[in-house]
Write a protein that holds these residues in place. Sequence first.
Motif, PDB file in Angstrom:
ATOM      1  N   GLN A  84      67.779   8.189  43.749  1.00 33.20           N
ATOM      2  CA  GLN A  84      66.945   9.276  44.244  1.00 33.20           C
ATOM      3  C   GLN A  84      67.531  10.604  43.820  1.00 33.20           C
ATOM      4  N   GLU A 135      61.747  12.431  56.917  1.00 39.59           N
ATOM      5  CA  GLU A 135      60.372  12.930  56.776  1.00 39.59           C
ATOM      6  C   GLU A 135      59.939  13.085  55.319  1.00 39.59           C
ATOM      7  N   VAL A 136      60.890  12.845  54.386  1.00 38.65           N
ATOM      8  CA  VAL A 136      60.599  13.165  52.985  1.00 38.65           C
ATOM      9  C   VAL A 136      59.937  11.987  52.277  1.00 38.65           C
ATOM     10  N   ARG A 137      58.868  12.294  51.538  1.00 42.49           N
ATOM     11  CA  ARG A 137      58.175  11.294  50.744  1.00 42.49           C
ATOM     12  C   ARG A 137      58.763  11.326  49.322  1.00 42.49           C
ATOM     13  N   TRP A 138      58.870  10.135  48.694  1.00 41.30           N
ATOM     14  CA  TRP A 138      59.456  10.066  47.344  1.00 41.30           C
ATOM     15  C   TRP A 138      58.436   9.501  46.370  1.00 41.30           C
ATOM     16  N   GLN A 139      58.545   9.928  45.120  1.00 43.39           N
ATOM     17  CA  GLN A 139      57.699   9.339  44.073  1.00 43.39           C
ATOM     18  C   GLN A 139      58.552   9.093  42.830  1.00 43.39           C
ATOM     19  N   GLN A 174      63.671   8.326  41.457  1.00 36.45           N
ATOM     20  CA  GLN A 174      62.683   8.908  42.354  1.00 36.45           C
ATOM     21  C   GLN A 174      63.008  10.366  42.643  1.00 36.45           C
ATOM     22  N   PRO A 199      61.771  13.781  45.278  1.00 36.77           N
ATOM     23  CA  PRO A 199      61.071  14.052  46.532  1.00 36.77           C
ATOM     24  C   PRO A 199      59.770  14.826  46.285  1.00 36.77           C
ATOM     25  N   SER A 244      56.336  18.864  51.229  1.00 36.56           N
ATOM     26  CA  SER A 244      55.155  19.589  51.712  1.00 36.56           C
ATOM     27  C   SER A 244      55.470  21.082  51.649  1.00 36.56           C
ATOM     28  N   GLN A 301      57.983  21.912  54.213  1.00 33.64           N
ATOM     29  CA  GLN A 301      59.350  21.454  53.913  1.00 33.64           C
ATOM     30  C   GLN A 301      60.003  22.366  52.882  1.00 33.64           C
TER      31      GLN A 301
END
Lengths: 480, 356
Positions: free
Chosen positions: A5, A16-20, A34, A36, A39, A42
């Motif tokens: 990551q 709370e963090v979304r990963w792609q 990946q 982050p 938003s 954030q």
Amino acid sequence: MNTLQIGHLPGIDLAEVRWQDLPGLALPESHRLQVPVLSPEQLQALCTHLRGPGREALRALPVREIVQAIDATIHVLLDPSSEAHQTLLDWLPRVTGFSPEMVRVNLNATLRTYRAPQLQRFVSEDLGGPEMLDGFAPRVTGGLTHAEGAALLTHVWAGNVPGLPLWSLVSGLLVKAGNLGKVSAGEPVLANVFAQTLARHAPVLGQACAVLWWDRQDSATAQSVWAASDTVIAFGGDTALAELQRQMPPGVRFLPHGHKISFGAVGREALSATRAPRMAQRAAEDVVRHEQQGCYSPQVFYVERGGATSPQEFAERLAAALQQLDSRFARPQPGLAESAQIAQWRSRLEWDPQVHMIGQAEHGWSVAFHAQPLALAPGPLHRCVQVVALDALEDLPTWLAPRRRQLQSAGLAVAPERLQPLALQLASCGVTRVCALGQMPLPAPGWHNDGRPSLLDLVNLVDLEASTEALAEGLSRYEV
Amino acid sequence: MATPELTQTLLDFIAQPHADEAMFNTLALRLFAHQMQHNAAYGRFCRARGRTPATVRQWQDIPAVPVNGFKELTLSCVPVDQCERVFTTSGTTREVKGQHHHPDLQVWNASMRRHFADCVGPLPMRMGMLFPTEADMPNSSLAHYLQLALQDHGLPRSTHLWNAQGVDSAALLAWVQQAQTDGQPVALLGATYSFVHLMDALAAQQPDLHLPVGSWLLDTGGFKGRSREIPMEAFYAQLSHTFGVPRTRCINMYGMTELSSQFYDAGNASVPSIKRAPHWMRTRAVDPLTGQSVPPGQPGILVHTDLANHNSVTTILTEDVGIVTEAGFQLLGRAEGAQAKGCSLAVEDFVQAAQA
């Protein structure tokens, strides 16, 4: 699945963090990177943290302690048994395309330039010492001056040459700025590993820097980051930099570093029977290290006539040295588009009756020898170099002039009495760094990248004028 | 030398229903020997690679000339002042243009006519050309190509819908309305970027451009930086929507000034489509550094061997990336996107900077 990551996000709740997945990177199926996806809230929180508590805690540390903390972190990264070191050796070849052997050799050389003594020199170089960063330092002409780092210094890194991000990130920490770094998809690993190791071993420093990535198309993220920044330092091609320049809000200090071109120059005195082979070896090392991807990597060698070894013989020795290095550091397979470019470049030169091409297309290198002088011009990289014969190195300005804005390093092999006059000539052409042949991809610690100060551009010099002191004297408790 | 005998051999070859591998190979090697002998620049190029008629036994081993060879060298067996026509590559005025010399156009015309009639249609058709006339652009192979199509297959009211500014949208609107009134299927042929310009120019007005049932479209050449770049899928979706022509009837022609023959797909219902060659042409996908074919199904740089290229060189290394299959090849794009990975100035940046 081996997942890494890329993201160091102090002050943000990681749960709370979304990963792609990082797009556009060709990795083996067993590995994924990946990044982050923050938003707007954030991102706002991250910038507020970096400008606020993150930076304030760093600001409270004396430079001496910051230097020690970075030194300790570099020590961990250099330690072959550390997890951070293993991560770098595992991932850097995969993302950059450089061979593992090349990464191993270069990584250590790069990291060693960030140890405590070098960092101290770094600070002395631009600011005469740490005093101005730690408080107000007296000026010879009266009054005091303090160097105040940017509250938020944003770094936009480009390219796949590992180590480039470290240079600006370390500078940002030394001036006690809050740092937000955007990694490039070409080399997202080193800055991230550095920041996370920093956070583990020197939490105060770790809280003052963030590492993330966003898509070039994501203008909302970019705009909020620029709006929160005092200074933005960016690396990239002319088009990308011009686009960034357009996006900068008024008042943001923008420090662009464009793509550059570098060359070597070999004097006749370096071409005796005993010296020439060593010079050719040095030239070959400059070509192979970082696969000519660095701004400091040579693309052309100008070789002077009149030595015991002719320029053409030098070209052949260079070819032999490249062939020898190929067995230890094989050239990474160029992609299809890059191969096509090399083929086009080679054929264009082959058709030129003035050019003698050494080596076949399937060799891992190409040397083109020009008997006639030639203006400095970039090639397709991947160990493709031109050797140009000159009657005298003092003729160089004519052949450098067309590239004035893009010039960077000159790797010289000349006698001492010629060194300074020639260097002055090169300086007037736009060259910003002169070093020994063989040292081109290894800039000295604290070097002035593209001729700019490393630290001075990142601070405001705050003057406390003598009149303030004088007036203050009259306003003390004990003044009658 | 363009011997009448060689020309006749080629005309006969093109007229055959098909050619097997052995027939293709024989003629390819004969042309290779001819070109090495009569074309000094090409002779040097081949000898530097150790390829001569004595060592080359199959057409795949004929050295491929990178397209920029047409800019840097004079690739002609016949002295150029004895050539009836030269086609030049498109490009800005400041750029050096590639030149393809033709002693006469007999073989070129025969090649165009045979494959066009085999792949494009139905014919004859009322045709609208989104391109200048041959008289306006005598050095454009596309202008000549469209002229032949019009001459051979154009029904009355076929015309060029072009003026000094580009596509003549007013003339086009009137022409389309006429076709609608007549209930007569038509064909629009032109450069890919001309279709983009047209669709952009008429986007605000949203006129009814639906062509009568049975109409077809032919685009060629890509965008070449002359219009905005649209992904192929979106381009054909918009084209089909705008003109009411099913995507199976939106044909793409792949041609190059440096060749004397063209490739066609069978419409663009799905992209990338498969481009088909005539029997006097072969395509390989290669590693450009070794010249070796890549494994089947893998992308490589396209090399075309066109036997109709009798006066220049039969075999050309393009800058296109593609996949070669049994049926033809799929074009994946140009190989020019190679960016420097590091911070070193590289060839591409330089070219861009020089043009800026």
